[in-house]
Design a protein around this motif. Structure first.
Motif, short mmCIF file in Angstrom:
data_model
loop_
_atom_site.label_atom_id
_atom_site.label_comp_id
_atom_site.label_asym_id
_atom_site.label_seq_id
_atom_site.Cartn_x
_atom_site.Cartn_y
_atom_site.Cartn_z
N PRO A 1 0.74 -1.37 -0.03
CA PRO A 1 -0.01 -0.08 -0.12
C PRO A 1 0.82 1.34 -0.10
O PRO A 1 2.02 1.35 0.62
CB PRO A 1 -0.86 -0.02 1.24
CG PRO A 1 0.00 -1.30 2.23
CD PRO A 1 0.63 -1.77 1.30
N HIS A 2 0.25 2.17 -0.70
CA HIS A 2 0.81 3.54 -0.74
C HIS A 2 -0.15 4.55 -0.55
O HIS A 2 -1.42 4.55 -0.65
CB HIS A 2 1.64 3.90 -2.22
CG HIS A 2 2.14 4.90 -2.36
ND1 HIS A 2 3.12 5.42 -1.46
CD2 HIS A 2 2.32 6.05 -3.25
CE1 HIS A 2 3.71 6.67 -1.73
NE2 HIS A 2 3.21 7.12 -2.69
N ASN A 3 0.50 5.72 0.12
CA ASN A 3 -0.82 6.78 0.59
C ASN A 3 -0.96 7.83 -0.49
O ASN A 3 -2.03 8.67 -0.21
CB ASN A 3 -0.41 7.25 2.08
CG ASN A 3 0.66 8.03 2.07
OD1 ASN A 3 1.46 8.13 1.05
ND2 ASN A 3 1.18 8.89 3.19
N PRO B 1 -1.83 7.07 -3.96
CA PRO B 1 -2.02 6.35 -5.07
C PRO B 1 -2.59 7.02 -6.26
O PRO B 1 -3.69 7.65 -6.11
CB PRO B 1 -2.92 5.19 -4.57
CG PRO B 1 -3.72 5.72 -3.64
CD PRO B 1 -2.77 6.65 -2.97
N TYR C 1 -5.25 2.39 2.84
CA TYR C 1 -5.22 3.41 3.94
C TYR C 1 -5.33 2.55 5.20
O TYR C 1 -4.72 2.76 6.26
CB TYR C 1 -6.45 4.58 3.90
CG TYR C 1 -5.99 5.45 2.59
CD1 TYR C 1 -4.79 5.83 2.29
CD2 TYR C 1 -7.13 5.85 1.98
CE1 TYR C 1 -4.36 6.79 1.17
CE2 TYR C 1 -7.00 6.51 0.82
CZ TYR C 1 -5.72 7.13 0.54
OH TYR C 1 -5.71 8.02 -0.57
N ILE D 1 -2.21 0.70 6.12
CA ILE D 1 -0.92 1.74 6.68
C ILE D 1 -1.39 2.26 7.84
O ILE D 1 -0.50 2.28 8.78
CB ILE D 1 -1.10 3.03 5.65
CG1 ILE D 1 -0.42 2.56 4.21
CG2 ILE D 1 -0.07 4.01 6.14
CD1 ILE D 1 -0.68 3.42 3.08
N ILE E 1 1.57 -1.14 8.67
CA ILE E 1 2.02 -2.23 7.66
C ILE E 1 3.25 -1.21 6.90
O ILE E 1 3.08 -0.14 6.69
CB ILE E 1 1.09 -2.55 6.59
CG1 ILE E 1 1.55 -4.01 5.98
CG2 ILE E 1 0.78 -1.83 5.55
CD1 ILE E 1 1.30 -5.22 7.21
N SER F 1 -3.94 14.28 -6.08
CA SER F 1 -4.18 12.84 -6.49
C SER F 1 -5.38 12.47 -6.97
O SER F 1 -5.61 11.84 -7.78
CB SER F 1 -3.98 12.18 -5.02
OG SER F 1 -2.67 12.39 -4.47
N ARG G 1 -6.49 10.94 -10.55
CA ARG G 1 -7.34 9.86 -10.66
C ARG G 1 -8.60 10.11 -11.52
O ARG G 1 -8.92 9.23 -12.34
CB ARG G 1 -7.83 9.47 -9.24
CG ARG G 1 -6.52 8.73 -8.41
CD ARG G 1 -7.37 7.95 -7.34
NE ARG G 1 -7.54 8.94 -6.27
CZ ARG G 1 -6.87 9.15 -5.12
NH1 ARG G 1 -5.79 8.62 -4.94
NH2 ARG G 1 -7.17 10.05 -4.13
N ASP H 1 9.82 4.11 4.42
CA ASP H 1 9.33 3.42 3.57
C ASP H 1 8.83 4.07 2.12
O ASP H 1 8.73 3.32 0.95
CB ASP H 1 7.86 2.63 4.24
CG ASP H 1 7.90 1.39 4.57
OD1 ASP H 1 9.15 1.00 4.43
OD2 ASP H 1 7.11 0.56 4.78
N GLY H 2 8.82 5.29 2.17
CA GLY H 2 8.27 6.00 0.98
C GLY H 2 6.69 6.36 0.91
O GLY H 2 6.41 6.97 0.05
N GLN H 3 6.09 6.58 2.04
CA GLN H 3 4.73 6.98 2.56
C GLN H 3 5.10 8.54 2.42
O GLN H 3 6.05 9.02 3.29
CB GLN H 3 4.05 6.45 3.56
CG GLN H 3 3.97 5.01 3.55
CD GLN H 3 3.15 4.50 2.85
OE1 GLN H 3 2.39 5.01 1.76
NE2 GLN H 3 3.03 3.14 2.71
N ILE H 4 4.20 9.12 1.73
CA ILE H 4 4.27 10.59 1.89
C ILE H 4 3.68 11.14 3.21
O ILE H 4 2.88 10.67 3.78
CB ILE H 4 3.44 11.46 0.74
CG1 ILE H 4 3.87 10.76 -0.71
CG2 ILE H 4 3.38 12.67 0.75
CD1 ILE H 4 5.28 10.93 -0.99
#
Lengths: 267, 410
Positions: free
Chosen positions: A54-56, A58, A70, A73, A77, B183, B187, B307-310
């Protein structure tokens, strides 16, 4: 050359004259333990398991997968947990191919080589990177090959024929056709017949490469895609997990039943 | 080390993959490859088309209102007793901020592309307000994506967006601010790219959006160059151009024409949002050394975890409340052409009070960050040094926040 587990899975399905069933769930949704249980249980019916890291932020996922991501996360995780889940899953279900799916920043932060090495170690068979299109993915996909990991190229209804040819040429043993102009889980905007027409255009370029259809595939329409090499169901499963949690039911049982039914529809 | 080339505009100094050094690129889903390519081809054609340039200039002149004023802040200068403080009041442009330039150009391009709809993101609400204004002017239907938190704190701009006939789509995911709005807007474009044009509200996003925005806001420095030469006869020996930096569209536009001057003569100072005092959730990736990551289709310095989460940011100014920053600014930082610093919420509020107390000027909270830096350095500098601050937004939109924080709105 030894065939990859992904190729073997497709071969097996072809023998049974049916498409492969690919499921997508998010690692860690809703907890590390639960998501492993879900994987173990649905892999009795699915042929290939896609697992999302998962990425926050996407930019290509619809509401259902966002909610799953979400949730995972929020429950803490991390990338390391994703690898642990795969490792434990592969111990139990050694023969089921696993494809990790996610956004490039997570790989970039982990370090490309380190990431691939880790994938190899835990038993990842393939990778889908949503925001690393061709030709920007050329170097990375070559690296994947070195690690014997299938880099899955994506093709969409907006991909031109000349571009399709180049992507197919550079692809490994599996490719992914985005059914419709949408984020994941959107409604199909064309009839399955139309979608399959586009699908066949790609298939004609190189019949030897396995091509799956995804985005908007649900239990309602999956039987219309029986002629494809494979069908991916993701958002409907993620949504099932959300609904189960809301109703305080066990998502493992509910999701497993759903996947079982999906399988029946393509046999 | 990578250097800025002198024979080319900075927006064109990217490689064939769209990177300025390590920054930028096109990290986009396959579905967007074609629309992005179409937009790139069209824009590259139009910017060489004399008729298109004439059209742009006509609307900038007669509709946006060019040039915006360039004035000396006499009282503030005397009070601080150091360098001369000047300002370019870009907030005098139609709608009250620099966002009108990018919005106008995107609508003109959308018309040429035969699109009927345009969508855009907004933080402070200015990008959304201007896009809705331009869309109305050019007969396009418009949707604006805005974080739910920003909808609450920037009500005046929301009212304006709706009055222009555009629809506001509230975004409830994540921090419910600009990052989530961008974002969600992307989308939406993924699903609707055949009929709909997208305007990214700043010099961020995939390569072509950075270029179009930078090309559009450069109007600011084209005007400023003429005004400075008229005022001083030449570009002063020591000139400091101070601008706030969120995504970075106003600052890039404010600096572009001065890019090839030696930095000892024309210094660029970018001021990011430091957030509340002692906050760790600043919106200042350049100042506080954030790592390179990928956000909204481009590689850039961005606040993120291991981890690379913003990461979520926090700033009193909705327009600067963004975890990333334009690839162009990352490039300007790495090539050492610009200097970046941050001002806290409190410093921006103090600057707002000082400026509005001494001058007939009402800068929004975004440029108040830039004024904070000007106020900090001016007293230490001699009178022959010229500081110019881009007052790129008007504070009407901030009246609720200002009332709450200062007990009054002027």
């Amino acid at each position: 050359m030894i065939s990859s587990q992904i190729s073997l899975a497709f071969k097996k399905c072809k023998k049974e004259k049916r498409p492969a069933l690919l499921t997508y769930t998010v690692a860690g949704d809703n907890t590390k333990k639960k998501s492993l249980e879900i994987l173990n249980s649905i892999s009795n019916h699915a042929d290939i398991c896609e697992i999302g890291f998962p990425h926050n932020t996407p930019i290509a996922d619809g509401g259902q997968i966002q909610t799953s991501s979400y949730r995972a996360i929020k429950n803490g995780i991390k990338m390391q947990h994703v690898f642990e889940i795969v490792k434990m899953f592969k111990k139990n279900k050694n023969q089921k191919p696993v494809i990790l799916m996610g956004y490039f920043n997570m790989i970039f932060q982990y370090g490309e080589n380190k990431f691939l090495k880790k994938c190899k170690n835990v038993g990842v068979d393939g990778l889908i990177v949503v925001d690393l299109p061709w030709p920007d993915n050329k170097t990375f996909s070559k690296k994947c090959k070195k690690f014997s990991i299938t880099f899955v190229q994506l093709l969409s209804p907006t991909t031109s024929i000349s571009r399709m040819k180049k992507i197919v040429r550079d692809s490994h043993d599996m490719m992914y056709f985005i059914s419709t102009l949408s984020t994941t889980g959107g409604k199909l905007k064309a009839l399955p017949k139309e979608i399959l027409k586009n699908y066949n255009k790609i298939k004609k370029i190189d019949k030897s490469k396995n091509l799956v259809i995804g985005f908007g595939i649900t239990s309602k329409n999956i039987s219309a895609f029986k002629t494809a090499d494979g069908c991916v169901v993701g958002s409907e499963i993620c949504n099932k997990i959300s609904l189960s949690l809301k109703k305080k039911q066990n998502p493992v049982i509910n999701v497993s039943n759903m996947v079982k039914k999906l399988k029946k529809k393509i046999i | 080390m990578i250097k800025i080339k002198k024979d080319k505009l900075l927006i064109d100094q990217h490689d064939k993959n769209g990177f300025w050094g390590k920054f930028g690129g096109n990290f986009i889903p396959e579905t967007l490859k074609k629309p992005v390519e179409d937009l790139t081809i069209l824009f590259e054609k139009l910017r060489k088309d004399k008729k298109f340039i004439k059209e742009r200039d006509y609307y900038f002149q007669n509709w946006v209102g060019a040039p915006t004023p360039f004035v000396k802040l006499e009282n503030l200068t005397d009070h601080l007793g150091g360098a001369q403080i000047w300002t370019k009041i870009v907030s005098e442009a139609k709608g009250g901020a620099h966002k009108i330039y990018n919005a106008t150009v995107h609508c003109l391009i959308a018309k040429r592309a035969g699109k009927k709809y345009i969508v855009g993101d907004t933080g402070a609400g200015y990008a959304g307000k201007m896009l809705s204004m331009a869309a109305k002017k050019f007969g396009l239907k418009c949707k604006i994506f805005m974080g739910a938190k920003d909808i609450k704190r920037q009500k005046p701009n929301c009212d304006a967006i709706r009055a222009n006939g555009a629809e506001i789509i509230p975004v409830y995911t994540g921090s419910q601010t600009l990052v989530d709005a961008v974002s969600e807007c992307m989308r939406y474009w993924v699903s609707n790219c055949l009929t709909t044009a997208m305007c990214v509200g700043s010099t961020v996003g995939p390569n072509i959006f950075v270029k179009i925005c930078g090309w559009s806001t450069s109007q600011i420095s084209r005007e400023l160059m003429l005004q400075i030469k008229e005022e001083f006869g030449e570009v002063p020996k020591k000139l400091k151009l101070i601008n706030c930096v969120g995504g970075g569209s106003s600052s890039f536009g404010f600096w572009n024409e001065f890019m090839h001057y030696n930095k000892k003569q024309v210094e660029f100072i970018g001021v990011e949002a430091g957030g509340p005092k002692k906050s760790k959730r600043h919106a200042a990736p350049l100042t506080y050394g954030s790592k390179i990551g990928i956000l909204h289709g481009a590689a850039q310095y961005v606040n993120q975890n291991r981890d690379g989460q913003i990461e979520e940011t926090e700033s009193i100014s909705a327009g600067l409340d963004y975890p990333g920053v334009s690839p162009l600014h990352c490039f300007l930082k790495d090539t050492n052409r610009a200097r970046y610093t941050a001002a806290s919420d409190e410093e921006a509020l103090n600057a707002y009070q000082l400026v509005t107390g001494f001058e007939n000027l009402n800068p929004s909270l975004e440029p108040s960050h830039a004024f904070a830096e000007a106020i900090k350095i001016a007293p230490k500098l001699s009178r022959d040094i010229i500081i110019c601050v881009n007052s790129c937004g008007d504070a009407i939109k901030d009246r609720d926040i200002l009332k709450q924080r200062l007990g009054k709105y002027k």
